[in-house]
Write a protein that holds these residues in place. Structure first.
Motif, PDB file in Angstrom:
ATOM      1  N   LEU A 139       0.825  -1.213   0.000  1.00 54.19           N
ATOM      2  CA  LEU A 139       0.000   0.000   0.000  1.00 54.19           C
ATOM      3  C   LEU A 139       0.856   1.259   0.000  1.00 54.19           C
ATOM      4  N   PHE A 140       1.945   1.231   0.767  1.00 55.90           N
ATOM      5  CA  PHE A 140       2.802   2.418   0.849  1.00 55.90           C
ATOM      6  C   PHE A 140       3.456   2.710  -0.493  1.00 55.90           C
ATOM      7  N   TYR A 141       4.055   1.688  -1.103  1.00 61.62           N
ATOM      8  CA  TYR A 141       4.745   1.914  -2.378  1.00 61.62           C
ATOM      9  C   TYR A 141       3.759   2.121  -3.526  1.00 61.62           C
ATOM     10  N   GLY A 142       2.746   1.265  -3.578  1.00 59.77           N
ATOM     11  CA  GLY A 142       1.819   1.324  -4.700  1.00 59.77           C
ATOM     12  C   GLY A 142       0.964   2.573  -4.731  1.00 59.77           C
ATOM     13  N   PHE A 143       0.636   3.113  -3.554  1.00 56.74           N
ATOM     14  CA  PHE A 143      -0.264   4.257  -3.506  1.00 56.74           C
ATOM     15  C   PHE A 143       0.414   5.523  -2.962  1.00 56.74           C
ATOM     16  N   ILE A 144       0.945   5.465  -1.738  1.00 55.05           N
ATOM     17  CA  ILE A 144       1.474   6.678  -1.109  1.00 55.05           C
ATOM     18  C   ILE A 144       2.697   7.192  -1.848  1.00 55.05           C
ATOM     19  N   TYR A 145       3.663   6.309  -2.131  1.00 55.75           N
ATOM     20  CA  TYR A 145       4.854   6.751  -2.864  1.00 55.75           C
ATOM     21  C   TYR A 145       4.508   7.161  -4.286  1.00 55.75           C
ATOM     22  N   THR A 146       3.827   6.270  -5.002  1.00 53.64           N
ATOM     23  CA  THR A 146       3.572   6.505  -6.428  1.00 53.64           C
ATOM     24  C   THR A 146       2.665   7.700  -6.672  1.00 53.64           C
ATOM     25  N   LEU A 147       1.578   7.811  -5.916  1.00 58.78           N
ATOM     26  CA  LEU A 147       0.571   8.833  -6.197  1.00 58.78           C
ATOM     27  C   LEU A 147       0.774  10.138  -5.436  1.00 58.78           C
ATOM     28  N   ILE A 148       1.423  10.084  -4.266  1.00 54.92           N
ATOM     29  CA  ILE A 148       1.527  11.280  -3.433  1.00 54.92           C
ATOM     30  C   ILE A 148       2.959  11.828  -3.381  1.00 54.92           C
ATOM     31  N   LEU A 149       3.902  10.974  -3.036  1.00 53.01           N
ATOM     32  CA  LEU A 149       5.269  11.452  -2.819  1.00 53.01           C
ATOM     33  C   LEU A 149       6.009  11.751  -4.125  1.00 53.01           C
ATOM     34  N   LYS A 150       5.994  10.817  -5.043  1.00 54.64           N
ATOM     35  CA  LYS A 150       6.816  10.947  -6.246  1.00 54.64           C
ATOM     36  C   LYS A 150       6.513  12.208  -7.054  1.00 54.64           C
ATOM     37  N   PRO A 151       5.242  12.574  -7.245  1.00 54.28           N
ATOM     38  CA  PRO A 151       4.978  13.772  -8.049  1.00 54.28           C
ATOM     39  C   PRO A 151       5.041  15.083  -7.282  1.00 54.28           C
ATOM     40  N   ARG A 152       5.280  15.033  -5.942  1.00 55.84           N
ATOM     41  CA  ARG A 152       5.146  16.251  -5.154  1.00 55.84           C
ATOM     42  C   ARG A 152       6.411  16.708  -4.419  1.00 55.84           C
ATOM     43  N   THR A 153       7.371  15.829  -4.173  1.00 54.76           N
ATOM     44  CA  THR A 153       8.524  16.238  -3.379  1.00 54.76           C
ATOM     45  C   THR A 153       9.814  15.643  -3.919  1.00 54.76           C
ATOM     46  N   HIS A 154      10.891  16.431  -3.845  1.00 55.40           N
ATOM     47  CA  HIS A 154      12.188  15.930  -4.297  1.00 55.40           C
ATOM     48  C   HIS A 154      12.769  14.911  -3.324  1.00 55.40           C
ATOM     49  N   LEU A 155      12.134  14.772  -2.152  1.00 58.00           N
ATOM     50  CA  LEU A 155      12.553  13.760  -1.180  1.00 58.00           C
ATOM     51  C   LEU A 155      11.777  12.458  -1.364  1.00 58.00           C
ATOM     52  N   ASN A 156      11.145  12.299  -2.507  1.00 59.36           N
ATOM     53  CA  ASN A 156      10.314  11.115  -2.755  1.00 59.36           C
ATOM     54  C   ASN A 156      11.100   9.819  -2.574  1.00 59.36           C
ATOM     55  N   ILE A 157      12.317   9.786  -3.100  1.00 56.09           N
ATOM     56  CA  ILE A 157      13.112   8.568  -3.029  1.00 56.09           C
ATOM     57  C   ILE A 157      13.547   8.282  -1.593  1.00 56.09           C
ATOM     58  N   VAL A 158      13.868   9.338  -0.852  1.00 54.29           N
ATOM     59  CA  VAL A 158      14.303   9.163   0.531  1.00 54.29           C
ATOM     60  C   VAL A 158      13.187   8.520   1.352  1.00 54.29           C
ATOM     61  N   ILE A 159      11.986   9.083   1.254  1.00 54.89           N
ATOM     62  CA  ILE A 159      10.854   8.569   2.028  1.00 54.89           C
ATOM     63  C   ILE A 159      10.378   7.241   1.452  1.00 54.89           C
ATOM     64  N   GLY A 160      10.257   7.188   0.134  1.00 56.99           N
ATOM     65  CA  GLY A 160       9.777   5.972  -0.515  1.00 56.99           C
ATOM     66  C   GLY A 160      10.705   4.794  -0.353  1.00 56.99           C
TER      67      GLY A 160
END
Length: 304
Positions: A139-160
């Motif tokens: 759920l975290f990778y498929g939804f939160i990382y992909t849909l929320i973090l990746k398109p919105r923050t340059h720290l996407n990879i760090v959190i994801g």
């Protein structure tokens, strides 16, 4: 406008009728290269913990569960990013959805199906802790990382990176019903490894991310800031990898971690000093070898 509307809204349905799905296309949805690394890190945790070494069918079943849940997360990622993947040189000719080898519906059904099966394996044959950790990762990778973090923050990879780091805790939980400090340290190694690994890729693929307007670190902060962060995270990675030596690993692992880490730091610093596409590609390639060999050393250390 009518042509555009037809193309965007109905092309999937028009293509679906002529599709001939194959096992290879579905396998590609799981990102098998990435999943090989996930399986190696999960196997290392199982070997180091040791209790399933006397029950190889259950050892293998735990790895199957890891592949199914991790593959589900990757397939969901490709489902949601199919339009982005179709624009990027790195993905448009390599992934089945941009090539119209599978329909979005087929991809979604497949991703959900293998995810449910993987979580069920952990719940039925192992324990609820491993099932909950596996489901949370999907759920975290498929939804939160992909849909929320990746398109919105340059720290996407760090959190994801937290999602990619979960194979050792899930495997350890499957074997024991708990998660030890050793499993979390192995996860932290992967977590610290993810930024320098992926930022090296993002540097020489920056034009792709600019094209699709994704705020990866090189796009949002520039090459120099990215290279500085790569060096910082690489040093932290090596430090964390040496902490694992205090949790039962012998000199075999320690020597391997020191040598591998020293080379990684040297390559990160050299790439910062001479930031060419060749050096960025070289750093990316070495990062893959580093993780595989390091976790291979964990297994060799324990078995010997």
């Amino acid at each position: 406008m009518a042509v555009d509307a037809l193309t965007n809204a109905q092309i999937d349905n028009l293509i679906t009728d002529s599709l001939e799905p194959s096992a290879v296309n579905f396998l590609q949805l799981t990102k098998p290269t990435i999943m090989f690394m996930v399986i190696v890190t999960g196997a290392a945790a199982l070997v180091f913990e040791g209790s399933l070494l006397s029950n190889l069918p259950m050892f293998a079943l735990a790895l199957v569960g890891l592949y199914l849940t991790g593959g589900s997360a990757n397939a969901l990622n490709q489902y949601f990013e199919r339009d982005i993947d179709a624009q990027m040189a790195r993905t448009k000719n390599r992934r089945p959805l941009p090539q119209h080898k599978l329909s979005p519906t087929q991809a979604l059904v497949f991703s959900v199906g293998i995810g449910v099966l993987g979580v069920a394996i952990f719940a039925i044959f192992f324990n609820m802790l491993s099932a909950i950790l596996a489901l949370s990762t999907v759920l975290f990778y498929g939804f939160i990382y992909t849909l929320i973090l990746k398109p919105r923050t340059h720290l996407n990879i760090v959190i994801g990176g937290a999602a990619g780091a979960m194979a050792p805790p899930i495997a350890w939980a499957a074997a024991t019903g708990t998660v030890s400090a050793a499993a979390w340290i192995l996860a932290l190694v992967i977590f610290m490894w993810t930024p320098p690994h992926f930022w090296a890729l993002a540097l020489f693929r920056k034009s792709d991310y600019i094209k699709v307007n994704l705020p990866m670190m090189p796009v949002a902060k520039g090459d120099r800031a990215t290279l500085n962060q790569i060096v910082v995270y690489t040093i932290l990675l090596v430090a964390v990898s040496l902490v694992f030596s205090l949790l039962g690993a012998s000199y075999i692992y320690t020597i391997g971690a020191v040598v591998l880490g020293a080379v990684f730091i040297q390559k990160a610093i050299a790439t910062r000093r001479h930031s060419t596409q060749a050096s960025q590609r070289g750093l990316f390639g070495y990062s893959i070898m580093y993780l595989l060999v390091l976790f291979g050393t964990v297994m060799i250390d324990k078995l010997l």
